[in-house]
Design a protein around this motif. Structure first.
Motif, PDB file in Angstrom:
ATOM      1  N   PHE A 136      33.961  46.270  38.849  1.00 60.04           N
ATOM      2  CA  PHE A 136      33.580  46.651  37.494  1.00 60.04           C
ATOM      3  C   PHE A 136      34.659  46.162  36.533  1.00 60.04           C
ATOM      4  CE2 PHE A 136      30.057  49.717  37.974  1.00 60.04           C
ATOM      5  CZ  PHE A 136      30.089  49.924  39.351  1.00 60.04           C
ATOM      6  N   ARG A 137      34.311  46.144  35.266  1.00 64.48           N
ATOM      7  CA  ARG A 137      35.319  45.850  34.253  1.00 64.48           C
ATOM      8  C   ARG A 137      35.057  46.706  33.023  1.00 64.48           C
ATOM      9  NH1 ARG A 137      33.552  39.692  32.464  1.00 64.48           N
ATOM     10  NH2 ARG A 137      31.635  40.251  31.326  1.00 64.48           N
ATOM     11  N   GLN A 138      36.131  46.929  32.300  1.00 61.68           N
ATOM     12  CA  GLN A 138      36.014  47.713  31.076  1.00 61.68           C
ATOM     13  C   GLN A 138      36.943  47.145  30.028  1.00 61.68           C
ATOM     14  OE1 GLN A 138      36.587  51.960  31.553  1.00 61.68           O
ATOM     15  NE2 GLN A 138      35.437  52.380  29.684  1.00 61.68           N
ATOM     16  N   ALA A 139      36.347  46.697  28.935  1.00 60.68           N
ATOM     17  CA  ALA A 139      37.107  46.203  27.799  1.00 60.68           C
ATOM     18  C   ALA A 139      37.319  47.360  26.824  1.00 60.68           C
ATOM     19  CB  ALA A 139      36.350  45.067  27.120  1.00 60.68           C
ATOM     20  N   PRO A 140      38.340  47.282  25.985  1.00 67.82           N
ATOM     21  CA  PRO A 140      38.597  48.358  25.026  1.00 67.82           C
ATOM     22  C   PRO A 140      37.382  48.648  24.160  1.00 67.82           C
ATOM     23  CG  PRO A 140      40.460  46.877  25.107  1.00 67.82           C
ATOM     24  CD  PRO A 140      39.372  46.242  25.932  1.00 67.82           C
ATOM     25  N   GLY A 141      37.002  49.916  24.078  1.00 68.74           N
ATOM     26  CA  GLY A 141      35.882  50.321  23.255  1.00 68.74           C
ATOM     27  C   GLY A 141      34.511  50.066  23.835  1.00 68.74           C
ATOM     28  N   LYS A 142      34.479  49.582  25.076  1.00 63.20           N
ATOM     29  CA  LYS A 142      33.192  49.269  25.712  1.00 63.20           C
ATOM     30  C   LYS A 142      32.994  50.090  26.977  1.00 63.20           C
ATOM     31  CE  LYS A 142      32.656  44.589  23.907  1.00 63.20           C
ATOM     32  NZ  LYS A 142      32.328  43.178  24.249  1.00 63.20           N
ATOM     33  N   GLU A 143      31.737  50.159  27.389  1.00 61.78           N
ATOM     34  CA  GLU A 143      31.409  50.852  28.621  1.00 61.78           C
ATOM     35  C   GLU A 143      31.884  50.050  29.836  1.00 61.78           C
ATOM     36  OE1 GLU A 143      29.967  54.155  26.982  1.00 61.78           O
ATOM     37  OE2 GLU A 143      29.707  53.820  29.137  1.00 61.78           O
ATOM     38  N   ARG A 144      32.163  50.759  30.923  1.00 61.90           N
ATOM     39  CA  ARG A 144      32.503  50.072  32.160  1.00 61.90           C
ATOM     40  C   ARG A 144      31.224  49.465  32.731  1.00 61.90           C
ATOM     41  NH1 ARG A 144      36.502  52.969  36.367  1.00 61.90           N
ATOM     42  NH2 ARG A 144      37.569  53.178  34.361  1.00 61.90           N
ATOM     43  N   GLU A 145      31.291  48.193  33.073  1.00 62.22           N
ATOM     44  CA  GLU A 145      30.111  47.492  33.568  1.00 62.22           C
ATOM     45  C   GLU A 145      30.398  46.837  34.909  1.00 62.22           C
ATOM     46  OE1 GLU A 145      28.956  44.091  31.258  1.00 62.22           O
ATOM     47  OE2 GLU A 145      31.002  43.353  31.043  1.00 62.22           O
ATOM     48  N   ALA A 181      39.417  42.151  30.189  1.00 60.98           N
ATOM     49  CA  ALA A 181      39.126  43.554  30.478  1.00 60.98           C
ATOM     50  C   ALA A 181      40.045  44.036  31.587  1.00 60.98           C
ATOM     51  CB  ALA A 181      37.665  43.728  30.911  1.00 60.98           C
ATOM     52  N   MET A 182      39.992  45.340  31.819  1.00 57.70           N
ATOM     53  CA  MET A 182      40.597  45.909  33.014  1.00 57.70           C
ATOM     54  C   MET A 182      39.529  45.841  34.094  1.00 57.70           C
ATOM     55  SD  MET A 182      43.424  47.311  34.126  1.00 57.70           S
ATOM     56  CE  MET A 182      44.266  48.208  32.812  1.00 57.70           C
ATOM     57  N   TYR A 183      39.897  45.295  35.235  1.00 59.85           N
ATOM     58  CA  TYR A 183      38.966  45.148  36.348  1.00 59.85           C
ATOM     59  C   TYR A 183      39.275  46.173  37.423  1.00 59.85           C
ATOM     60  CZ  TYR A 183      36.966  40.904  34.417  1.00 59.85           C
ATOM     61  OH  TYR A 183      36.293  40.006  33.621  1.00 59.85           O
ATOM     62  N   VAL A 190      40.748  58.013  50.916  1.00 57.53           N
ATOM     63  CA  VAL A 190      40.436  56.606  50.696  1.00 57.53           C
ATOM     64  C   VAL A 190      41.323  56.067  49.583  1.00 57.53           C
ATOM     65  CG1 VAL A 190      38.663  54.977  49.988  1.00 57.53           C
ATOM     66  CG2 VAL A 190      38.050  56.919  51.445  1.00 57.53           C
ATOM     67  N   GLY A 191      41.922  54.921  49.832  1.00 53.46           N
ATOM     68  CA  GLY A 191      42.751  54.287  48.818  1.00 53.46           C
ATOM     69  C   GLY A 191      42.305  52.866  48.566  1.00 53.46           C
ATOM     70  N   LEU A 192      42.229  52.482  47.297  1.00 55.01           N
ATOM     71  CA  LEU A 192      41.885  51.111  46.909  1.00 55.01           C
ATOM     72  C   LEU A 192      42.969  50.582  45.991  1.00 55.01           C
ATOM     73  CD1 LEU A 192      38.087  51.550  45.995  1.00 55.01           C
ATOM     74  CD2 LEU A 192      39.070  50.906  48.198  1.00 55.01           C
ATOM     75  N   VAL A 193      43.437  49.392  46.270  1.00 47.56           N
ATOM     76  CA  VAL A 193      44.493  48.792  45.465  1.00 47.56           C
ATOM     77  C   VAL A 193      44.084  47.387  45.064  1.00 47.56           C
ATOM     78  CG1 VAL A 193      46.902  48.085  45.352  1.00 47.56           C
ATOM     79  CG2 VAL A 193      46.260  50.146  46.634  1.00 47.56           C
ATOM     80  N   GLU A 194      43.962  47.170  43.745  1.00 49.80           N
ATOM     81  CA  GLU A 194      43.632  45.841  43.241  1.00 49.80           C
ATOM     82  C   GLU A 194      44.899  45.036  42.997  1.00 49.80           C
ATOM     83  OE1 GLU A 194      40.726  48.655  40.907  1.00 49.80           O
ATOM     84  OE2 GLU A 194      42.848  48.628  41.469  1.00 49.80           O
ATOM     85  N   SER A 195      44.737  43.735  43.058  1.00 46.20           N
ATOM     86  CA  SER A 195      45.810  42.818  42.699  1.00 46.20           C
ATOM     87  C   SER A 195      45.192  41.511  42.248  1.00 46.20           C
ATOM     88  CB  SER A 195      46.756  42.585  43.883  1.00 46.20           C
ATOM     89  OG  SER A 195      46.060  42.031  44.973  1.00 46.20           O
ATOM     90  N   GLY A 196      46.011  40.673  41.613  1.00 42.36           N
ATOM     91  CA  GLY A 196      45.560  39.345  41.238  1.00 42.36           C
ATOM     92  C   GLY A 196      45.250  39.144  39.784  1.00 42.36           C
ATOM     93  N   GLY A 197      45.319  40.202  38.986  1.00 44.22           N
ATOM     94  CA  GLY A 197      45.056  40.033  37.562  1.00 44.22           C
ATOM     95  C   GLY A 197      46.170  39.242  36.898  1.00 44.22           C
TER      96      GLY A 197
END
Length: 127
Positions: free
Chosen positions: A37-46, A92-94, A2-9
């Motif tokens: 999901f998203r994850q900001a530096p120093g934070k949990e992925r939510e 964040a990184m999404y 399975v492959g997932l590729v994000e784009s649009g950031g």
């Protein structure tokens, strides 16, 4: 495989909009939950949005409800996250994620339930 590729950031100013895409390959699940999901530096992925493939039931946490919209295009095996009225705290990184489901119902909220992930796309919102 399975492959997932994000784009649009990208980078936008406060109040701006972005549309993220997640293109999936290598599988066809009859029922599945697709999530962002998203994850900001120093934070949990939510988790910020989820959608069940059958019926399109969606879920959003309070922090993004009314601003983010998740949608799917089953023919393209792709799902999207429309983000409006972006705020600096959305920076964040999404990541997109997917999990196969055996029954029709709601989607799990925690990251541990999702077993396939994309590599992430960065969203930066400046004030």
């Amino acid at each position: 495989q399975v492959g997932l590729v994000e784009s649009g950031g990208g980078s936008v100013q406060t109040g701006g909009s972005l549309r993220l895409s997640c293109a999936a390959s290598g599988y066809i699940f009859s029922w599945k939950c697709m999530d962002w999901f998203r994850q900001a530096p120093g934070k949990e992925r939510e988790g910020v949005a989820s959608i069940f493939s059958a019926g399109g039931v969606t879920y959003y946490p309070t922090s993004v409800n009314g601003r983010f919209t998740i949608s799917q295009d089953n023919a393209k095996n792709t799902w999207y996250l429309q983000m409006n009225n972006l705020k600096p705290e959305d920076t964040a990184m999404y990541y997109c994620a997917v999990v196969q489901r055996d029954v029709i119902g709601s989607c799990p909220i925690g990251r541990s339930a999702y077993n396939y992930w994309g590599q992430g796309t960065q969203v930066t919102v400046s004030s």
